[in-house]
Scaffold this active site. Sequence first.
Site, mmCIF file in Angstrom:
data_model
loop_
_atom_site.group_PDB
_atom_site.id
_atom_site.type_symbol
_atom_site.label_atom_id
_atom_site.label_comp_id
_atom_site.label_asym_id
_atom_site.label_seq_id
_atom_site.Cartn_x
_atom_site.Cartn_y
_atom_site.Cartn_z
ATOM 1 N N ASP A 1 -7.026 4.476 -4.583
ATOM 2 C CA ASP A 1 -7.696 4.344 -3.285
ATOM 3 C C ASP A 1 -8.301 5.729 -3.032
ATOM 4 O O ASP A 1 -8.528 6.480 -3.995
ATOM 5 C CB ASP A 1 -6.679 3.945 -2.190
ATOM 6 N N LYS B 1 0.862 -1.184 0.000
ATOM 7 C CA LYS B 1 0.000 0.000 0.000
ATOM 8 C C LYS B 1 0.894 1.227 0.000
ATOM 9 O O LYS B 1 2.046 1.163 0.422
ATOM 10 C CB LYS B 1 -0.880 0.006 1.259
HETATM 11 P P1 NDP Z 1 -12.882 7.937 -2.966
HETATM 12 O O1 NDP Z 1 -11.816 8.948 -2.735
HETATM 13 O O2 NDP Z 1 -13.433 7.735 -4.316
HETATM 14 O O3 NDP Z 1 -14.135 8.264 -1.993
HETATM 15 C C1 NDP Z 1 -13.979 8.308 -0.613
HETATM 16 C C2 NDP Z 1 -15.304 8.707 -0.007
HETATM 17 O O4 NDP Z 1 -15.214 8.601 1.414
HETATM 18 C C3 NDP Z 1 -15.671 10.151 -0.293
HETATM 19 O O5 NDP Z 1 -17.047 10.296 -0.295
HETATM 20 C C4 NDP Z 1 -15.038 10.865 0.896
HETATM 21 O O6 NDP Z 1 -15.616 12.119 1.192
HETATM 22 C C5 NDP Z 1 -15.311 9.889 2.011
HETATM 23 N N1 NDP Z 1 -14.290 10.060 3.044
HETATM 24 C C6 NDP Z 1 -12.946 9.943 2.895
HETATM 25 N N2 NDP Z 1 -12.317 10.213 4.037
HETATM 26 C C7 NDP Z 1 -13.284 10.502 4.926
HETATM 27 C C8 NDP Z 1 -13.280 10.858 6.291
HETATM 28 N N3 NDP Z 1 -12.127 10.975 6.981
HETATM 29 N N4 NDP Z 1 -14.479 11.053 6.892
HETATM 30 C C9 NDP Z 1 -15.644 10.926 6.206
HETATM 31 N N5 NDP Z 1 -15.709 10.609 4.898
HETATM 32 C C10 NDP Z 1 -14.549 10.393 4.291
HETATM 33 O O7 NDP Z 1 -12.319 6.577 -2.347
HETATM 34 P P2 NDP Z 1 -12.810 5.088 -2.598
HETATM 35 O O8 NDP Z 1 -14.274 5.054 -2.818
HETATM 36 O O9 NDP Z 1 -11.903 4.486 -3.590
HETATM 37 O O10 NDP Z 1 -12.453 4.419 -1.198
HETATM 38 C C11 NDP Z 1 -13.388 4.322 -0.111
HETATM 39 C C12 NDP Z 1 -12.951 3.235 0.850
HETATM 40 O O11 NDP Z 1 -12.912 1.974 0.144
HETATM 41 C C13 NDP Z 1 -11.561 3.397 1.451
HETATM 42 O O12 NDP Z 1 -11.563 2.862 2.758
HETATM 43 C C14 NDP Z 1 -10.688 2.535 0.557
HETATM 44 O O13 NDP Z 1 -9.509 2.118 1.209
HETATM 45 C C15 NDP Z 1 -11.637 1.378 0.305
HETATM 46 N N6 NDP Z 1 -11.323 0.560 -0.872
HETATM 47 C C16 NDP Z 1 -11.271 1.109 -2.117
HETATM 48 C C17 NDP Z 1 -11.009 0.317 -3.210
HETATM 49 C C18 NDP Z 1 -11.046 0.847 -4.604
HETATM 50 O O14 NDP Z 1 -10.977 0.033 -5.534
HETATM 51 N N7 NDP Z 1 -11.182 2.160 -4.821
HETATM 52 C C19 NDP Z 1 -10.711 -1.123 -3.058
HETATM 53 C C20 NDP Z 1 -10.864 -1.613 -1.719
HETATM 54 C C21 NDP Z 1 -11.141 -0.781 -0.669
HETATM 55 P P3 NDP Z 1 -14.807 13.479 0.864
HETATM 56 O O15 NDP Z 1 -14.961 13.669 -0.603
HETATM 57 O O16 NDP Z 1 -15.474 14.519 1.677
HETATM 58 O O17 NDP Z 1 -13.387 13.231 1.282
#
Ligand code: NDP
Length: 444
Positions: free
Chosen positions: A166, A126
Site C-alpha cells: 500500500d 489491513k
Molecule cells: P504509493 O506509496 O506508491 O504512492 C502514494 C502517492 O500518494 C505518492 O505520490 C504520495 O506522495 C501520495 N501521498 C501519500 N500520502 C499523501 C498525503 N498525505 N498527501 C498527499 N499526497 C500523498 O502508494 P499507492 O499508489 O500504492 O497507493 C495510493 C492510494 O491507493 C492509497 O490510498 C492506497 O490505499 C490505495 N490503494 C493502493 C493499492 C495498491 O495496489 N497499491 C490497492 C488499492 C488501493 P509522497 O511521495 O509525497 O508521499
Amino acid sequence: MSYVDEVMERVIAKNPSEKEFHQAVKEVLDSLRIVIEKNEEKFRKNAVLERITEPERVVSFRVPWVDDNGQVQVNRGFRVQFSSAIGPYKGGLRFHPSVNQGIIKFLGFEQIFKNSLTGLPIGGGKGGSDFDPKGKSDREVMAFCQSFMTELYKYIGKDTDVPAGDIGVGGREIGFLYGQYKRITGLYEGVLTGKGLTYGGSLTRTEATGYGLVYITEEMLKANGKELAGKTVVISGSGNVAIYAAQKAMQLGAKVVSMSDSNGYVYDPEGIDLDLVKEIKEVRRGRIKEYAEAKASAQYTEGKGVWTIPCDVALPCATQNELDLEDAKTLKANGCFAVAEGANMPSTREATDFFLENDMLFMPGKAANAGGVATSALEMSQNSQRMSWTFEEVDSKLHQIMIDIFKKVDEASKKYDLEKNYVAGANIAGFEKVVDAMNAQGIV
Ligand code: NDP
C-alpha cells in the site's frame, strides 16, 4: 432510534478519536439503511452491524530498529484482521508517518466490502506502521522490515492472512518482508502478494490497481454513453496506482495532464511523459517537481490544487480525504463529469454527496481500486498451484473482474431504485455476500 443510528453512535463511543474509521463506517451504514430497514429486527437480533464493525482481531506491536547512525528507533506496527467471513484476511500494509489504529481500521473495514465485490474468496484486513520509508537508506528500510516481520509473522500465513503493499510499501519492502518471513518460518509460501517476479510474484500485479481503475471507469462511461478516448484526465499522486492508471488511460486514448505528490503538483498540457515520471519516482525515488525541471511544457505548483486543473475525468490516486467539497465544486465548474477513486476514501463525505447530487458519475474506491487486491488473489492462486500465468492471461482476468464488479454495483443500485448511485451499489453488493456468509457460519 433506528438500528443503523444506534450502531453508529456505539461505534463512535467505543472507538473515540478514530475519525477516519467513523467516516468509513458512516458512509457504509448510511448506504445500507435501505437494506437494513426492510428487515431491521432480524439484523438487530443477530447484531449483524455490531459484528461487522468490530474487527475479529487487532494486533499492535513495537518495532525497534537501528538507523545508519547507530541510533535505535522505535515505531509502532499494526495488523487489523477485520473479517474472515468469506476467506483468509487480505489487505495491504501501509508505511507512512500518519498511520495510526483508526486509519488502519478504516482501511480494513473498507477492504471487507471491496474484497467481497471481487467475487474471490478473500476476507478483509489491513496493517502498517508509522515508519516513513522516505529518505531512508535501503539498509534502514531492510532493518525496519525485518524487525516488523519478526513480530508480524506470528499472525499471518498463506491460508490465514496474506498482506500486500500500500502507500510506502512497494516491491523493495515486500522483498525484505518476504525474506524475513521465510528465514523465520522456513516456509516458501505465498504469504505476501506483490512479490518480485523471480520469487513468486504475478505478472500484472504492479499495474493491477491502476489498470483496474481505468477498466471500471471505462465501463461506467460506456454505460452512460461516453468513453475515455479523447478525454482530458487529471490524476493525483505519482505512486504505484497513479502511474499505472495514467498508463492505461493513455492506452485507451485519453490525455493525462497532471500528477502530484505530498509537496505539490505538475500540470503538463501536452500530456504527461510517463517514462519521465517512472524515472523520477520508481528509479530515483525523487519528487514530482523534478518533472517540471526536466520538461519545458510542464508547470509545478507547490501545495494542494491539483483539482483546479480543468478536466473531463478526475482520478484521485494519492490518499484519504485529498478531495474536499470545494475541490468537487471546482471540478464540476470546470467541466469534469466523472470521478473514480484509485485511492481509498480520497473524497470527503461532503465531496461524495456533491458528486451524487450533481449528476456526476462517481465510482467509489472500494469498487474502483479493487483490481489490486483481485490480482493479489490471482497471485495467491498461482502460488498454490506453483504456476505462473502470462501477463495477458492475468490482465484479461483482471479486465473481466472489473467488468463484473461494475455489473454488480450497477445492478445493486438498480435493485433498490438508486440508479447511478454507485456508492450505495458498491456498499450493498459487497455487504450482501458477507452477511450471507456470516449467517451461514453461526454466531462468530
Ligand atoms: P504509493 O506509496 O506508491 O504512492 C502514494 C502517492 O500518494 C505518492 O505520490 C504520495 O506522495 C501520495 N501521498 C501519500 N500520502 C499523501 C498525503 N498525505 N498527501 C498527499 N499526497 C500523498 O502508494 P499507492 O499508489 O500504492 O497507493 C495510493 C492510494 O491507493 C492509497 O490510498 C492506497 O490505499 C490505495 N490503494 C493502493 C493499492 C495498491 O495496489 N497499491 C490497492 C488499492 C488501493 P509522497 O511521495 O509525497 O508521499
